[in-house]
Design a protein around this motif. Structure first.
Motif, PDB file in Angstrom:
ATOM      1  N   GLY A 411       0.787  -1.232   0.000  1.00 47.02           N
ATOM      2  CA  GLY A 411       0.000   0.000   0.000  1.00 47.02           C
ATOM      3  C   GLY A 411       0.815   1.276   0.000  1.00 47.02           C
ATOM      4  O   GLY A 411       0.263   2.365   0.206  1.00 47.02           O
ATOM      5  N   VAL A 412       2.127   1.178  -0.241  1.00 49.44           N
ATOM      6  CA  VAL A 412       2.996   2.357  -0.263  1.00 49.44           C
ATOM      7  C   VAL A 412       3.521   2.541  -1.682  1.00 49.44           C
ATOM      8  O   VAL A 412       4.209   1.663  -2.213  1.00 49.44           O
ATOM      9  CB  VAL A 412       4.175   2.221   0.718  1.00 49.44           C
ATOM     10  CG1 VAL A 412       5.043   3.483   0.687  1.00 49.44           C
ATOM     11  CG2 VAL A 412       3.670   1.964   2.125  1.00 49.44           C
ATOM     12  N   THR A 413       3.196   3.670  -2.312  1.00 46.99           N
ATOM     13  CA  THR A 413       3.603   3.921  -3.688  1.00 46.99           C
ATOM     14  C   THR A 413       4.920   4.686  -3.722  1.00 46.99           C
ATOM     15  O   THR A 413       5.011   5.815  -3.227  1.00 46.99           O
ATOM     16  CB  THR A 413       2.530   4.728  -4.434  1.00 46.99           C
ATOM     17  OG1 THR A 413       1.294   4.019  -4.370  1.00 46.99           O
ATOM     18  CG2 THR A 413       2.917   4.951  -5.885  1.00 46.99           C
ATOM     19  N   VAL A 414       5.961   4.054  -4.310  1.00 42.76           N
ATOM     20  CA  VAL A 414       7.274   4.706  -4.470  1.00 42.76           C
ATOM     21  C   VAL A 414       7.802   4.412  -5.868  1.00 42.76           C
ATOM     22  O   VAL A 414       8.882   3.869  -6.051  1.00 42.76           O
ATOM     23  CB  VAL A 414       8.280   4.230  -3.394  1.00 42.76           C
ATOM     24  CG1 VAL A 414       8.055   4.903  -2.074  1.00 42.76           C
ATOM     25  CG2 VAL A 414       8.243   2.708  -3.237  1.00 42.76           C
ATOM     26  N   ALA A 415       7.005   4.806  -6.867  1.00 41.97           N
ATOM     27  CA  ALA A 415       7.368   4.502  -8.248  1.00 41.97           C
ATOM     28  C   ALA A 415       8.502   5.384  -8.744  1.00 41.97           C
ATOM     29  O   ALA A 415       9.292   4.990  -9.610  1.00 41.97           O
ATOM     30  CB  ALA A 415       6.150   4.659  -9.157  1.00 41.97           C
ATOM     31  N   ASP A 416       8.629   6.610  -8.218  1.00 39.12           N
ATOM     32  CA  ASP A 416       9.652   7.538  -8.683  1.00 39.12           C
ATOM     33  C   ASP A 416      11.028   7.086  -8.192  1.00 39.12           C
ATOM     34  O   ASP A 416      11.223   6.767  -7.019  1.00 39.12           O
ATOM     35  CB  ASP A 416       9.339   8.948  -8.169  1.00 39.12           C
ATOM     36  CG  ASP A 416      10.200   9.996  -8.831  1.00 39.12           C
ATOM     37  OD1 ASP A 416      11.357  10.126  -8.417  1.00 39.12           O
ATOM     38  OD2 ASP A 416       9.710  10.685  -9.745  1.00 39.12           O
ATOM     39  N   GLU A 417      12.013   7.086  -9.112  1.00 37.34           N
ATOM     40  CA  GLU A 417      13.356   6.607  -8.776  1.00 37.34           C
ATOM     41  C   GLU A 417      14.016   7.438  -7.680  1.00 37.34           C
ATOM     42  O   GLU A 417      14.762   6.921  -6.852  1.00 37.34           O
ATOM     43  CB  GLU A 417      14.240   6.596 -10.023  1.00 37.34           C
ATOM     44  CG  GLU A 417      15.557   5.855  -9.817  1.00 37.34           C
ATOM     45  CD  GLU A 417      16.355   5.740 -11.104  1.00 37.34           C
ATOM     46  OE1 GLU A 417      16.488   6.775 -11.785  1.00 37.34           O
ATOM     47  OE2 GLU A 417      16.840   4.651 -11.428  1.00 37.34           O
ATOM     48  N   THR A 418      13.720   8.745  -7.676  1.00 37.74           N
ATOM     49  CA  THR A 418      14.333   9.605  -6.664  1.00 37.74           C
ATOM     50  C   THR A 418      13.767   9.312  -5.277  1.00 37.74           C
ATOM     51  O   THR A 418      14.476   9.404  -4.276  1.00 37.74           O
ATOM     52  CB  THR A 418      14.127  11.088  -7.017  1.00 37.74           C
ATOM     53  OG1 THR A 418      12.742  11.331  -7.235  1.00 37.74           O
ATOM     54  CG2 THR A 418      14.894  11.456  -8.270  1.00 37.74           C
ATOM     55  N   ASP A 419      12.455   8.976  -5.206  1.00 37.92           N
ATOM     56  CA  ASP A 419      11.871   8.566  -3.928  1.00 37.92           C
ATOM     57  C   ASP A 419      12.526   7.279  -3.432  1.00 37.92           C
ATOM     58  O   ASP A 419      12.834   7.128  -2.243  1.00 37.92           O
ATOM     59  CB  ASP A 419      10.367   8.343  -4.068  1.00 37.92           C
ATOM     60  CG  ASP A 419       9.597   9.652  -4.155  1.00 37.92           C
ATOM     61  OD1 ASP A 419      10.118  10.670  -3.669  1.00 37.92           O
ATOM     62  OD2 ASP A 419       8.492   9.652  -4.714  1.00 37.92           O
ATOM     63  N   ILE A 420      12.742   6.364  -4.373  1.00 35.64           N
ATOM     64  CA  ILE A 420      13.363   5.091  -4.009  1.00 35.64           C
ATOM     65  C   ILE A 420      14.780   5.327  -3.494  1.00 35.64           C
ATOM     66  O   ILE A 420      15.240   4.663  -2.553  1.00 35.64           O
ATOM     67  CB  ILE A 420      13.377   4.133  -5.216  1.00 35.64           C
ATOM     68  CG1 ILE A 420      11.940   3.830  -5.658  1.00 35.64           C
ATOM     69  CG2 ILE A 420      14.098   2.838  -4.877  1.00 35.64           C
ATOM     70  CD1 ILE A 420      11.850   3.003  -6.921  1.00 35.64           C
ATOM     71  N   MET A 421      15.476   6.321  -4.083  1.00 31.04           N
ATOM     72  CA  MET A 421      16.846   6.603  -3.639  1.00 31.04           C
ATOM     73  C   MET A 421      16.859   7.109  -2.188  1.00 31.04           C
ATOM     74  O   MET A 421      17.736   6.757  -1.400  1.00 31.04           O
ATOM     75  CB  MET A 421      17.497   7.631  -4.551  1.00 31.04           C
ATOM     76  CG  MET A 421      18.942   7.908  -4.192  1.00 31.04           C
ATOM     77  SD  MET A 421      19.748   8.947  -5.404  1.00 31.04           S
ATOM     78  CE  MET A 421      21.352   9.142  -4.611  1.00 31.04           C
ATOM     79  N   VAL A 422      15.868   7.927  -1.840  1.00 34.28           N
ATOM     80  CA  VAL A 422      15.771   8.392  -0.457  1.00 34.28           C
ATOM     81  C   VAL A 422      15.511   7.206   0.464  1.00 34.28           C
ATOM     82  O   VAL A 422      16.103   7.103   1.550  1.00 34.28           O
ATOM     83  CB  VAL A 422      14.656   9.451  -0.315  1.00 34.28           C
ATOM     84  CG1 VAL A 422      14.496   9.858   1.139  1.00 34.28           C
ATOM     85  CG2 VAL A 422      14.970  10.670  -1.156  1.00 34.28           C
ATOM     86  N   PHE A 423      14.625   6.290   0.052  1.00 32.32           N
ATOM     87  CA  PHE A 423      14.387   5.083   0.834  1.00 32.32           C
ATOM     88  C   PHE A 423      15.680   4.283   0.991  1.00 32.32           C
ATOM     89  O   PHE A 423      15.937   3.692   2.049  1.00 32.32           O
ATOM     90  CB  PHE A 423      13.316   4.220   0.150  1.00 32.32           C
ATOM     91  CG  PHE A 423      11.903   4.577   0.530  1.00 32.32           C
ATOM     92  CD1 PHE A 423      11.508   5.906   0.626  1.00 32.32           C
ATOM     93  CD2 PHE A 423      10.972   3.594   0.794  1.00 32.32           C
ATOM     94  CE1 PHE A 423      10.213   6.237   0.981  1.00 32.32           C
ATOM     95  CE2 PHE A 423       9.667   3.915   1.150  1.00 32.32           C
ATOM     96  CZ  PHE A 423       9.288   5.245   1.238  1.00 32.32           C
ATOM     97  N   PHE A 424      16.494   4.254  -0.068  1.00 28.75           N
ATOM     98  CA  PHE A 424      17.779   3.557  -0.039  1.00 28.75           C
ATOM     99  C   PHE A 424      18.709   4.187   1.002  1.00 28.75           C
ATOM    100  O   PHE A 424      19.328   3.487   1.810  1.00 28.75           O
ATOM    101  CB  PHE A 424      18.421   3.616  -1.431  1.00 28.75           C
ATOM    102  CG  PHE A 424      19.840   3.134  -1.474  1.00 28.75           C
ATOM    103  CD1 PHE A 424      20.131   1.777  -1.639  1.00 28.75           C
ATOM    104  CD2 PHE A 424      20.899   4.027  -1.343  1.00 28.75           C
ATOM    105  CE1 PHE A 424      21.450   1.342  -1.682  1.00 28.75           C
ATOM    106  CE2 PHE A 424      22.214   3.591  -1.383  1.00 28.75           C
ATOM    107  CZ  PHE A 424      22.492   2.246  -1.549  1.00 28.75           C
ATOM    108  N   MET A 425      18.817   5.506   0.977  1.00 25.12           N
ATOM    109  CA  MET A 425      19.734   6.202   1.883  1.00 25.12           C
ATOM    110  C   MET A 425      19.331   5.987   3.343  1.00 25.12           C
ATOM    111  O   MET A 425      20.179   5.832   4.220  1.00 25.12           O
ATOM    112  CB  MET A 425      19.761   7.695   1.571  1.00 25.12           C
ATOM    113  CG  MET A 425      20.200   8.034   0.152  1.00 25.12           C
ATOM    114  SD  MET A 425      21.874   7.519  -0.224  1.00 25.12           S
ATOM    115  CE  MET A 425      22.813   8.708   0.708  1.00 25.12           C
TER     116      MET A 425
END
Length: 723
Positions: A411-425
Motif C-alpha cells: 500500500g505504499v507507492t514509491v514509483a519515482d526513482e528519486t523517492d526510491i533513492m531516499v528510501f535507499f539512503m
C-alpha cells in the motif's frame, strides 16, 4: 497552512490600520459596520483566490532544468589527482530536511493547540449564556426575553435575551437600558460578535485581531447610541448620565453586547462629535485598491506551475530529491568500521550519509576500482579510488523494481526513482512496513516512513507506547514522540501525577514545555490540590508563563490563598507582583480583590495617583471610585477648578456626573451671572441633564418667566417639552 494563516493575519492587520487611520472617527456607523464585517470575511477568502499571471506582481520562479552532463573529465586523470582533504559532514541530508519539517510541524501543532483552547473558551461562554438565559427567571416582552440577574453585573444582551438586574437602577435608567439592548437585538449585533469570536479562534496569535474585535464592538455601541439619540423620548444629557450609572468594572462575557466602562468616554465623545459629511465618503473607496494590491502582491498566479521547458526531453531532466541526484560525485572518509560518504551533484546539492564499512562490497584502497552498496531499495555503484582513508570518484544509483512492487503490495507507492533513492539512503525495508501494518497502522504514507526509519522507531518502541495506553495513537504522533524522547516511563510518570486521561497531543505539549511529574506535583501542591485540569492545559500555561511554586507562595504569604488559575495567569501576564500589592497596602488599600488589582494595573492606577487625590481631601476612596475617576480622566486639577468657584468636598458620584455631563466651572458661572448664586451640585447636574441651559433661561426670561430657582425652570422645561 502556515503561509495561509500568516497571509490572513497580514490582510486583517492592514485593514485594521486603514480603519484606524481613515474611518474610525467617521459617524457613518452602519457603513463602518459592513466594512468591519466585510474585511473580516475577505481576510479569509482573498488568500485562496488565484490571480491572472499578467496582473500578478509576484515573481514566478522558473526552474531551468539542465541535463546532467556525463563525465567530462578523463577518469584516468581523476585517479591520478591527489584526494583533497574532505570535511566530515555528520548530519544526513534526510535528517536535515526532517528537522525543518519537524519545526514547521511543531508550529502547526502550536497553532492548532491555540485554536482548540480558544474554541473551547467560545463553547464554554455560549453554554454559560444559554444556561443563564433559560435557568433564571425571565419576562417575555414581545420577541425579547428580559432575564433577571443578581449582583453588580453590567446589563448585556445575547441573541434575543437581555440580562439585567432590575433592582439596581431607577425606572428611567432601566427603561433606557432596555431600549438600548433592544436595538442591539433588532439589528442582530450578536452575529457580528459571534463572527469576530470565530476570527479570534483562528487568529488568536494576532494582536491586530483582538484590536479588530474591540473596534467592531465600539462601532456597534456608537451605532446603538446614535439610534437611541434619534428617539424623541431620549435626551442626550440624560442618556449620557445613565451610561455612567450603568458602567461597572465587572464585565460580562465577550459574546454579549454590553455596557462597558472602558468604552464610556469614547461613546460620549462620539455622541457629541460633529456628524460626518457625505464629502468624506471618498475614504471608503480606497479600501478596494488596497485589497486588490494584496491579491496581486501575494496570491499565487493562476498560470504558475504550467510553465514547461519545451526544449527538454523528460529523460534528460535532473533526477533530484531533496537536493540529491541519482548520479554525481562522491567524497569519503573511513573512520574505524564506518565510512562517511558525501554525495555531490552540482555546487549546492550536497548530502552526507554514514554507512557501515562492511556494507561496501569490493572496496579496495590505493587502487582505482569499483565497489557497490546494495540495500532492498536498490544498488549504489561507486567508481573511484581511496588513498589511505580518503576517497573520491563518481556514483550512480539503480533502483530495484522488485522493491517498488513489494512496497506497492503493502500500500505504499514509491514509483519515482528519486523517492526510491531516499528510501535507499535511509534504508527503508519492506519488513518495516509489514511491522507497522501488523501493529495496526494500515494507511502508511511514504513521507511518514522516512522520519520513522531515520529515528529508529522500531517495534519494541511502538509496543511500549501502546502499552502506555495512549488513545487514538497514530503514526503522526509516533514521529514527535520518538524525536522528543517520549517513552513509556515518561507517560507513566505523567499519569502517576494525576493525569489518567492524557492524550498524545497533551503528552507532546507537556514534553515540549519540559514538564515532568515533579513539576505537576508542585503545581497541584501550590494550587491547593486543584486537580480540575484534566488535560494539563493550565500546567502548560503556567510553564510558558514561568509561574512556579515560589510565585504562587509569594501571594499566599500576603493572604491570597484562594487565587484561581486564571487569576494567577492574569497576575503574571499583567506583571502584578507582591511588591506591587505592597505599594497599595502602604497607602491603606489592604485586601484588594484580584479583580481590583487587575483593573488597577490595566488602568495604570498607582499609589502616586491615589496620593494626588488624598492631597486635595479625597481619602479612603473605594477601588470602584478610583477606577471610575481614572476611566473618566477626572484629575485633581479638574476638581481644583470647581474649588476655585466655591465647590469643595464634591462627592465622587457628583464628580462622575459633572464629568459625564461635561459641566465646567464656566457653565456654573453663567448660571450665577443670571442670579442663581446659591446653586448646589445637584441643581447644576439636574439642569444640564434636562437641557435647562443659560441660553434657555434667558429665552424664558425674555418671555416673562422670571423664576428665582433653577427647579422652577426645570419644571418649565418639562412642560415646554410636553407641549
Amino acid at each position: 497552512m502556515i503561509p495561509y494563516i500568516l497571509y490572513t493575519a497580514l490582510i486583517l492587520s492592514a485593514c485594521l490600520a486603514f480603519y484606524k487611520l481613515l474611518l474610525q472617527k467617521e459617524t457613518f456607523f452602519h457603513l463602518n459596520r459592513f466594512v468591519l464585517l466585510g474585511c473580516m470575511i475577505l481576510a479569509f477568502i482573498l488568500p485562496l483566490l488565484p490571480v491572472p499571471q499578467q496582473l500578478s506582481l509576484r515573481k514566478v520562479a522558473v526552474e531551468n532544468h539542465i541535463p546532467l552532463a556525463k563525465a567530462a573529465v578523463d577518469k584516468s586523470q581523476a585517479i591520478e589527482l591527489k584526494s583533497p582533504p574532505v570535511q566530515e559532514v555528520i548530519v544526513e541530508q534526510t535528517k536535515q530536511t526532517f528537522d525543518v519539517e519537524m519545526l514547521l510541524q511543531w508550529l502547526v501543532y502550536l497553532y492548532w493547540f491555540g485554536v482548540l483552547i480558544f474554541a473551547l473558551n467560545f463553547l464554554v461562554q455560549a453554554c454559560v449564556l444559554f444556561y443563564r438565559a433559560y435557568s433564571l427567571s425571565a419576562i417575555q416582552d414581545g420577541k425579547f426575553r428580559i432575564v433577571e440577574i443578581t449582583g453588580d453585573k453590567a446589563p448585556c444582551s445575547f441573541a434575543n435575551n437581555i440580562f439585567i438586574n432590575p433592582e439596581k437602577y431607577e425606572w428611567e435608567t432601566y427603561t433606557q437600558i432596555l431600549q438600548h439592548e433592544k436595538i442591539h437585538i433588532e439589528q442582530k449585533h450578536t452575529i457580528d460578535l459571534l463572527l469576530s469570536e470565530v476570527v479570534l479562534i483562528f487568529q488568536w496569535f494576532n494582536p491586530f485581531a483582538w484590536q479588530w474585535r474591540k473596534a467592531l464592538e465600539s462601532n456597534l455601541e456608537f451605532l446603538t447610541d446614535n439610534e437611541m439619540l434619534q428617539q424623541d423620548t431620549v435626551e442626550k444629557e440624560s442618556y449620557q448620565f445613565s451610561l455612567l450609572k450603568v458602567a461597572a468594572p465587572h464585565f460580562p462575557l465577550s459574546l454579549t453586547t454590553n455596557y462597558n466602562q472602558s468604552l464610556i468616554k469614547k461613546r460620549i465623545i462620539m455622541m457629541n462629535s460633529k456628524k460626518s459629511s457625505v464629502h468624506t465618503t471618498w475614504k471608503y473607496f480606497f479600501l478596494l485598491p488596497l485589497l486588490i494590491l494584496f491579491v496581486c502582491l501575494f496570491n499565487q498566479p493562476a498560470a504558475q506551475g504550467q510553465t514547461l521547458n519545451l526544449n527538454e526531453e523528460p529523460k534528460e531532466q535532473s533526477n533530484t530529491q531533496n537536493g540529491m541526484e541519482t548520479e554525481g560525485s562522491w567524497f569519503a572518509v573511513i573512520k574505524g568500521n564506518t565510512v562517511n560518504i558525501q554525495f555531490r551533484s552540482g555546487e549546492e546539492n550536497n548530502s552526507s550519509t554514514t554507512f557501515q564499512l562492511s556494507e561496501l562490497k569490493g572496496l579496495t584502497k590505493d587502487v582505482k576500482g569499483e565497489f557497490t552498496l546494495t540495500r532492498e531499495a536498490g544498488t549504489m555503484n561507486f567508481e573511484g579510488k581511496f588513498e589511505g582513508n580518503n576517497g573520491m570518484g563518481t556514483y550512480k544509483f539503480t533502483a530495484d523494481k522488485k522493491f517498488s512492487a513489494a512496497m506497492a503490495q503493502e500500500g505504499v507507492t514509491v514509483a519515482d526513482e528519486t523517492d526510491i533513492m531516499v528510501f535507499f539512503m535511509v534504508n527503508v525495508k519492506v519488513s518495516y512496513v509489514k511491522m507497522l501494518k501488523k501493529n495496526g497502522y494500515k494507511n502508511i504514507d511514504k513521507d511518514q516512513l522516512i522520519p520513522l526509519v531515520s529515528l529508529d522507531a522500531n517495534e519494541e518502541y511502538i509496543n511500549s507506547i501502546k502499552q502506555a495506553g495512549i488513545p487514538n495513537f497514530d503514526l503522526d504522533d509516533l514521529i514527535p514522540f520518538k524525536s522528543m524522547g517520549i517513552d513509556k516511563a515518561f507517560i507513566d510518570e505523567i499519569r502517576q501525577a494525576g493525569y489518567n486521561n492524557i492524550t498524545a497531543d497533551n503528552i507532546i505539549a507537556l514534553k515540549s514545555q519540559g514538564i515532568n511529574g515533579k513539576f505537576i506535583t508542585d503545581f497541584h501542591n501550590s494550587t491547593n490540590g486543584n486537580h480540575d485540569d484534566e488535560t494539563g492545559d493550565n500546567i502548560i500555561a503556567f510553564k510558558s508563563l514561568n509561574i512556579d511554586a515560589a510565585f504562587i507562595d509569594s501571594f499566599k504569604k500576603m493572604g491570597y490563598n484562594d487565587l484561581s488559575n486564571d487569576d494567577l495567569m492574569a497576575f503574571k501576564s499583567l506583571n502584578i507582583t507582591p511588591a506591587y500589592i505592597s505599594e497599595f497596602e502602604k497607602v491603606g488599600y489592604n485586601n484588594l480583590k484580584p479583580d481590583d488589582l487587575m483593573a488597577f494595573k490595566s488602568l495604570n492606577i498607582t499609589p502616586a495617583y491615589i496620593d494626588e487625590f488624598e492631597k486635595v481631601g479625597y481619602t479612603n476612596l473605594k477601588p470602584d471610585d478610583l477606577m471610575a475617576l481614572k476611566s473618566l480622566n477626572i484629575t485633581p486639577k479638574y476638581i481644583g477648578e470647581f474649588e476655585k468657584i466655591g465647590y469643595k468636598n464634591i462627592k465622587p458620584d457628583d464628580l462622575f456626573a459633572l464629568k459625564s455631563q461635561n459641566i465646567t466651572p464656566d457653565l456654573i458661572n453663567e448660571y450665577k451671572a443670571l442670579g442663581f448664586n446659591d446653586l448646589n451640585i445637584d441643581n447644576v447636574i439636574g439642569a444640564k441633564s434636562m437641557g435647562v441651559s443659560p441660553a434657555f433661561i434667558k429665552s424664558m426670561k425674555d418671555k416673562g418667566h422670571n423664576f428665582k430657582t433653577l427647579e422652577k425652570y426645570m419644571e418649565l422645561k418639562a412642560v415646554v417639552g410636553v407641549n
